[in-house]
Design a protein around this motif. Structure first.
Motif, PDB file in Angstrom:
ATOM      1  N   TRP A 145      -3.479   8.271   3.624  1.00 16.24           N
ATOM      2  CA  TRP A 145      -4.018   7.058   4.247  1.00 16.24           C
ATOM      3  C   TRP A 145      -5.014   6.429   3.283  1.00 16.24           C
ATOM      4  O   TRP A 145      -5.992   7.081   2.884  1.00 16.24           O
ATOM      5  CB  TRP A 145      -4.688   7.410   5.573  1.00 16.24           C
ATOM      6  CG  TRP A 145      -5.317   6.231   6.284  1.00 16.24           C
ATOM      7  CD1 TRP A 145      -5.014   4.920   6.133  1.00 16.24           C
ATOM      8  CD2 TRP A 145      -6.356   6.298   7.252  1.00 16.24           C
ATOM      9  NE1 TRP A 145      -5.790   4.147   6.952  1.00 16.24           N
ATOM     10  CE2 TRP A 145      -6.625   4.975   7.655  1.00 16.24           C
ATOM     11  CE3 TRP A 145      -7.071   7.345   7.836  1.00 16.24           C
ATOM     12  CZ2 TRP A 145      -7.597   4.674   8.600  1.00 16.24           C
ATOM     13  CZ3 TRP A 145      -8.031   7.039   8.776  1.00 16.24           C
ATOM     14  CH2 TRP A 145      -8.287   5.725   9.157  1.00 16.24           C
ATOM     15  N   ILE A 146      -4.769   5.168   2.915  1.00 14.64           N
ATOM     16  CA  ILE A 146      -5.639   4.451   1.985  1.00 14.64           C
ATOM     17  C   ILE A 146      -6.274   3.287   2.729  1.00 14.64           C
ATOM     18  O   ILE A 146      -5.590   2.364   3.181  1.00 14.64           O
ATOM     19  CB  ILE A 146      -4.840   3.951   0.765  1.00 14.64           C
ATOM     20  CG1 ILE A 146      -4.175   5.131   0.055  1.00 14.64           C
ATOM     21  CG2 ILE A 146      -5.748   3.187  -0.202  1.00 14.64           C
ATOM     22  CD1 ILE A 146      -3.263   4.742  -1.087  1.00 14.64           C
ATOM     23  N   GLY A 147      -7.594   3.313   2.876  1.00 19.76           N
ATOM     24  CA  GLY A 147      -8.310   2.314   3.647  1.00 19.76           C
ATOM     25  C   GLY A 147      -8.395   0.965   2.947  1.00 19.76           C
ATOM     26  O   GLY A 147      -8.217   0.849   1.729  1.00 19.76           O
ATOM     27  N   SER A 148      -8.674  -0.068   3.726  1.00 18.37           N
ATOM     28  CA  SER A 148      -8.717  -1.440   3.217  1.00 18.37           C
ATOM     29  C   SER A 148      -9.713  -1.590   2.066  1.00 18.37           C
ATOM     30  O   SER A 148     -10.764  -0.949   2.033  1.00 18.37           O
ATOM     31  CB  SER A 148      -9.108  -2.390   4.345  1.00 18.37           C
ATOM     32  OG  SER A 148      -8.137  -2.383   5.369  1.00 18.37           O
ATOM     33  N   HIS A 149      -9.316  -2.446   1.113  1.00 19.10           N
ATOM     34  CA  HIS A 149     -10.142  -2.811  -0.039  1.00 19.10           C
ATOM     35  C   HIS A 149     -10.356  -1.660  -1.026  1.00 19.10           C
ATOM     36  O   HIS A 149     -11.169  -1.797  -1.949  1.00 19.10           O
ATOM     37  CB  HIS A 149     -11.497  -3.377   0.407  1.00 19.10           C
ATOM     38  CG  HIS A 149     -11.391  -4.695   1.112  1.00 19.10           C
ATOM     39  ND1 HIS A 149     -11.312  -5.894   0.438  1.00 19.10           N
ATOM     40  CD2 HIS A 149     -11.325  -4.991   2.424  1.00 19.10           C
ATOM     41  CE1 HIS A 149     -11.207  -6.882   1.321  1.00 19.10           C
ATOM     42  NE2 HIS A 149     -11.211  -6.367   2.537  1.00 19.10           N
ATOM     43  N   ALA A 150      -9.650  -0.551  -0.862  1.00 14.16           N
ATOM     44  CA  ALA A 150      -9.749   0.519  -1.843  1.00 14.16           C
ATOM     45  C   ALA A 150      -9.064   0.085  -3.141  1.00 14.16           C
ATOM     46  O   ALA A 150      -8.169  -0.761  -3.148  1.00 14.16           O
ATOM     47  CB  ALA A 150      -9.103   1.799  -1.315  1.00 14.16           C
ATOM     48  N   VAL A 151      -9.482   0.690  -4.241  1.00 14.05           N
ATOM     49  CA  VAL A 151      -8.899   0.428  -5.556  1.00 14.05           C
ATOM     50  C   VAL A 151      -8.484   1.771  -6.149  1.00 14.05           C
ATOM     51  O   VAL A 151      -9.308   2.693  -6.249  1.00 14.05           O
ATOM     52  CB  VAL A 151      -9.896  -0.281  -6.488  1.00 14.05           C
ATOM     53  CG1 VAL A 151      -9.274  -0.491  -7.868  1.00 14.05           C
ATOM     54  CG2 VAL A 151     -10.350  -1.605  -5.888  1.00 14.05           C
ATOM     55  N   ILE A 152      -7.221   1.878  -6.537  1.00 13.21           N
ATOM     56  CA  ILE A 152      -6.700   3.090  -7.175  1.00 13.21           C
ATOM     57  C   ILE A 152      -6.381   2.730  -8.617  1.00 13.21           C
ATOM     58  O   ILE A 152      -5.551   1.850  -8.870  1.00 13.21           O
ATOM     59  CB  ILE A 152      -5.418   3.609  -6.479  1.00 13.21           C
ATOM     60  CG1 ILE A 152      -5.558   3.576  -4.943  1.00 13.21           C
ATOM     61  CG2 ILE A 152      -5.054   4.990  -6.999  1.00 13.21           C
ATOM     62  CD1 ILE A 152      -6.618   4.465  -4.388  1.00 13.21           C
ATOM     63  N   LEU A 153      -7.016   3.396  -9.571  1.00 20.50           N
ATOM     64  CA  LEU A 153      -6.865   3.035 -10.975  1.00 20.50           C
ATOM     65  C   LEU A 153      -5.800   3.875 -11.667  1.00 20.50           C
ATOM     66  O   LEU A 153      -5.403   4.946 -11.195  1.00 20.50           O
ATOM     67  CB  LEU A 153      -8.208   3.178 -11.685  1.00 20.50           C
ATOM     68  CG  LEU A 153      -9.311   2.238 -11.181  1.00 20.50           C
ATOM     69  CD1 LEU A 153     -10.581   2.425 -12.007  1.00 20.50           C
ATOM     70  CD2 LEU A 153      -8.857   0.783 -11.215  1.00 20.50           C
ATOM     71  N   ASP A 154      -5.353   3.382 -12.809  1.00 20.14           N
ATOM     72  CA  ASP A 154      -4.251   3.981 -13.550  1.00 20.14           C
ATOM     73  C   ASP A 154      -4.530   5.432 -13.911  1.00 20.14           C
ATOM     74  O   ASP A 154      -5.663   5.810 -14.236  1.00 20.14           O
ATOM     75  CB  ASP A 154      -4.006   3.161 -14.821  1.00 20.14           C
ATOM     76  CG  ASP A 154      -2.713   3.537 -15.518  1.00 20.14           C
ATOM     77  OD1 ASP A 154      -1.784   4.004 -14.830  1.00 20.14           O
ATOM     78  OD2 ASP A 154      -2.624   3.341 -16.744  1.00 20.14           O
ATOM     79  N   GLY A 155      -3.464   6.241 -13.869  1.00 24.80           N
ATOM     80  CA  GLY A 155      -3.554   7.643 -14.271  1.00 24.80           C
ATOM     81  C   GLY A 155      -3.913   8.597 -13.162  1.00 24.80           C
ATOM     82  O   GLY A 155      -3.947   9.813 -13.364  1.00 24.80           O
ATOM     83  N   VAL A 156      -4.160   8.089 -11.955  1.00 30.13           N
ATOM     84  CA  VAL A 156      -4.625   8.925 -10.849  1.00 30.13           C
ATOM     85  C   VAL A 156      -3.445   9.549 -10.107  1.00 30.13           C
ATOM     86  O   VAL A 156      -2.392   8.932  -9.934  1.00 30.13           O
ATOM     87  CB  VAL A 156      -5.475   8.077  -9.877  1.00 30.13           C
ATOM     88  CG1 VAL A 156      -5.635   8.762  -8.525  1.00 30.13           C
ATOM     89  CG2 VAL A 156      -6.843   7.789 -10.493  1.00 30.13           C
ATOM     90  N   THR A 157      -3.638  10.780  -9.665  1.00 32.78           N
ATOM     91  CA  THR A 157      -2.717  11.443  -8.735  1.00 32.78           C
ATOM     92  C   THR A 157      -3.467  11.736  -7.446  1.00 32.78           C
ATOM     93  O   THR A 157      -4.566  12.300  -7.477  1.00 32.78           O
ATOM     94  CB  THR A 157      -2.178  12.747  -9.334  1.00 32.78           C
ATOM     95  OG1 THR A 157      -1.380  12.454 -10.479  1.00 32.78           O
ATOM     96  CG2 THR A 157      -1.324  13.496  -8.312  1.00 32.78           C
ATOM     97  N   ILE A 158      -2.886  11.345  -6.319  1.00 30.54           N
ATOM     98  CA  ILE A 158      -3.489  11.585  -5.009  1.00 30.54           C
ATOM     99  C   ILE A 158      -2.623  12.596  -4.276  1.00 30.54           C
ATOM    100  O   ILE A 158      -1.425  12.383  -4.079  1.00 30.54           O
ATOM    101  CB  ILE A 158      -3.606  10.282  -4.201  1.00 30.54           C
ATOM    102  CG1 ILE A 158      -4.527   9.291  -4.946  1.00 30.54           C
ATOM    103  CG2 ILE A 158      -4.135  10.549  -2.801  1.00 30.54           C
ATOM    104  CD1 ILE A 158      -4.624   7.937  -4.290  1.00 30.54           C
ATOM    105  N   GLY A 159      -3.202  13.718  -3.879  1.00 29.36           N
ATOM    106  CA  GLY A 159      -2.448  14.798  -3.258  1.00 29.36           C
ATOM    107  C   GLY A 159      -2.041  14.507  -1.828  1.00 29.36           C
ATOM    108  O   GLY A 159      -2.565  13.596  -1.165  1.00 29.36           O
ATOM    109  N   ASP A 160      -1.099  15.302  -1.338  1.00 30.81           N
ATOM    110  CA  ASP A 160      -0.607  15.157   0.035  1.00 30.81           C
ATOM    111  C   ASP A 160      -1.763  15.229   1.038  1.00 30.81           C
ATOM    112  O   ASP A 160      -2.686  16.036   0.900  1.00 30.81           O
ATOM    113  CB  ASP A 160       0.380  16.281   0.371  1.00 30.81           C
ATOM    114  CG  ASP A 160       1.663  16.207  -0.432  1.00 30.81           C
ATOM    115  OD1 ASP A 160       1.931  15.153  -1.017  1.00 30.81           O
ATOM    116  OD2 ASP A 160       2.388  17.228  -0.462  1.00 30.81           O
TER     117      ASP A 160
END
Length: 532
Positions: A145-160
């Motif tokens: 779940w990614i909340g509003s206005h979040a920023v995910i930058l290059d190279g990132v891994t987000i786990g289950d």
């Protein structure tokens, strides 16, 4: 939905696409299918699954798009690059998803989120717009779940199972199950509470299965690692250590007979034990087939309340100069694991000899620790090679530090650098993707992280994250009634079961949950020093 009733809701599904499946008319569904077919026909390699919705107000400018069943894209979303999006995902209004990005299933993304798998160069002296882009890619697991206005930058891994708080800026990997927030995003908590119940259930099952696991590897005369395998010294020792985790003795023999069998294997001149399958092997500490018996047989006797009958003569004869020469002669750069393996046996032989009153010359052990302390690389905390593949250096560090610093209760020289190096190693999918893990590789990161964290709180959040992930993978590999295989596809046996049970303890202890297990590793993998 009947938008005619509300003149201010003429684009209902564009802003609430999750309602399309339940409320769209047949004409609206047909129109959406036609649009999707036209898109797939125009962009080879793209696929759109069943029951998806893509708003006509979105800007889908991808090179390829793979969209799983029941996924939706809302109005003013901006998609570009090469995207693989799983089933039951939702991309809400005004969200940018751009670059090389992979998502699992059930990913929910709020509005005005930016997931940007590229970056501008910004070296001085050249305008930013003239500099080349860099692209690493972003990977997002399932049930995120990614909340509003979040920023995910290059190279990132987000786990289950991770949760990204509103307006967070994610610059580093997010562990599975973590709840992160802030700028930059940091772990604030964990989803679903602790693993305590799972650990309690696992421990009860393993304890209940233990007699069957030992019986399965017992021929009626001796232990085998797995049924049909060659007879080995280690199999007997693993059986003893497994039973000792709960304070018991393998029931196939009495304690006295276990002791007599193990002591009878020792050569009275050298104090070493030859492999059962190679009785003529050279009895010297440099022989890797021989020196592990210093550990496994010595510790099996120790947990049975006994000891070797004879000292390890090669080590008893060493003085300070000889031990330094032994350490310097190890192949640290060529094969740091072999070097660490030899040092583990050396340190353990020093321990057993001291207990037998056959210690080496005064200052010998101190000289060994002095050499190890002064030759550890201050950049990595390890000994040996530091090329792109950290497998052998990290695994060698585990073996060398287990038999010395851990076994004798001596602090590591560079615990923070050890943590940095080991955490970097855990990101290598060749060794730590769930399907390829084996007991050695996981133990050889779990124990160093555990040992180093006894001295420092450095990068505790990241250690907790990798411990949770590896623990989930380990618990999933248990085979009821049979135990663990050394690797996921291996037949369950004594070695795999003893090692993974120990690994689970270390990972649980990193999470503060080892008390939930009701056991503790004994023997080679004991957590407390054997000598202080």
């Amino acid at each position: 939905m009947n938008s005619v009733k509300n003149p201010f809701d003429r684009h209902h599904f564009d802003y609430a696409p999750w309602e399309f499946r339940a409320h769209a008319t047949d004409d609206e569904r047909s129109h959406q299918r036609q649009l999707q077919q036209a898109f797939v026909g125009a962009f080879p390699g793209s696929e759109i699954g069943a029951d998806c919705f893509i708003s006509e107000l979105a800007a889908v400018q991808t090179e390829t798009l793979e969209l799983g069943d029941r996924s939706t894209i809302a109005a003013y979303a901006n998609l570009s690059g090469r995207l693989r999006i799983g089933c039951d995902c939702s991309i809400n209004i005004s969200t940018a998803v751009r670059g090389e990005i992979t998502m699992g299933d059930g990913v929910r993304i709020g509005s005005h989120v930016s997931i940007l798998a590229f970056n501008h160069g910004f070296e001085p002296g050249i305008e930013v717009f003239r500099q080349p882009l860099t692209e690493k890619g972003i990977q997002i697991g399932s049930d995120v779940w990614i909340g509003s206005h979040a920023v995910i930058l290059d190279g990132v891994t987000i786990g289950d199972g991770a949760v990204i708080g509103a307006a967070a800026v994610v610059t580093k990997n997010v562990p599975a199950g973590a709840i992160v927030a802030g700028v930059p995003a940091r772990v604030k908590g964990w989803r679903g509470g602790h693993h305590r119940e799972r650990l309690q259930e696992f421990s009860a099952r393993l304890h209940g299965d233990l007699d069957a696991i030992l019986d399965r590897s017992w021929t009626g005369d001796h232990y085998l690692d797995v049924p049909g395998a060659p007879r080995t010294v280690r199999a007997h020792c693993d059986a003893v250590e497994l039973a000792a985790m709960w304070g018991g003795v393998p029931g196939q023999l009495g304690a006295v007979e276990h002791i007599e069998r193990l002591r009878s294997l020792q050569d009275p001149v050298t104090g070493l034990i030859a492999p059962l399958e190679a009785p003529d092997a050279a009895l010297e500490l440099r022989n890797s087939d021989v020196n592990y018996h210093v550990l496994c047989a010595g510790y099996a006797l120790d947990v049975l309340g006994s000891s070797f009958a004879y000292p390890i003569a090669e080590v008893a004869s060493m003085d300070a100069k000889a031990i330094v020469g032994f350490l310097e002669g190890r192949p640290w750069r060529e094969n740091a694991w072999t070097a660490g393996h030899d040092v583990d046996a050396l340190g353990t032989a020093l321990l057993w000899n001291e207990r037998l009153g056959a210690a080496s010359a005064p200052g010998t052990r101190e000289a060994g620790f002095g050499w190890l302390g002064t030759t550890a690389d201050p950049r990595t905390g390890l000994w040996g090679g530091t090329d792109d593949d950290l497998l052998l250096p990290v695994n060698g560090f585990y073996r060398a530090s287990r038999g010395t610093f851990a076994q004798f209760g001596v602090p590591l020289p560079y615990p923070e650098r050890v943590i940095d190096t080991v955490l970097s190693h855990t990101e290598d999918p060749r060794y730590f993707a769930p399907g390829v893990q084996n007991a050695c590789n996981v133990l050889d990161v779990a124990h160093p992280l555990w040992l180093a964290r006894r001295q420092t709180s450095h990068r505790s959040e990241e250690i907790t994250g990798i411990a949770r992930r590896l623990l989930d993978d380990a618990l999933a590999a248990y085979v009821p009634g049979e135990g663990f295989g050394f690797a996921r596809d291996d037949e369950p046996g004594l070695q795999g079961t003893e090692m993974w049970a120990s690994i689970i303890w270390f990972l649980a202890d990193l999470l503060g949950l080892s008390d939930a297990l009701g056991y503790e590793p004994r023997g080679v993998h004991r957590p407390e020093p054997a000598r202080k």
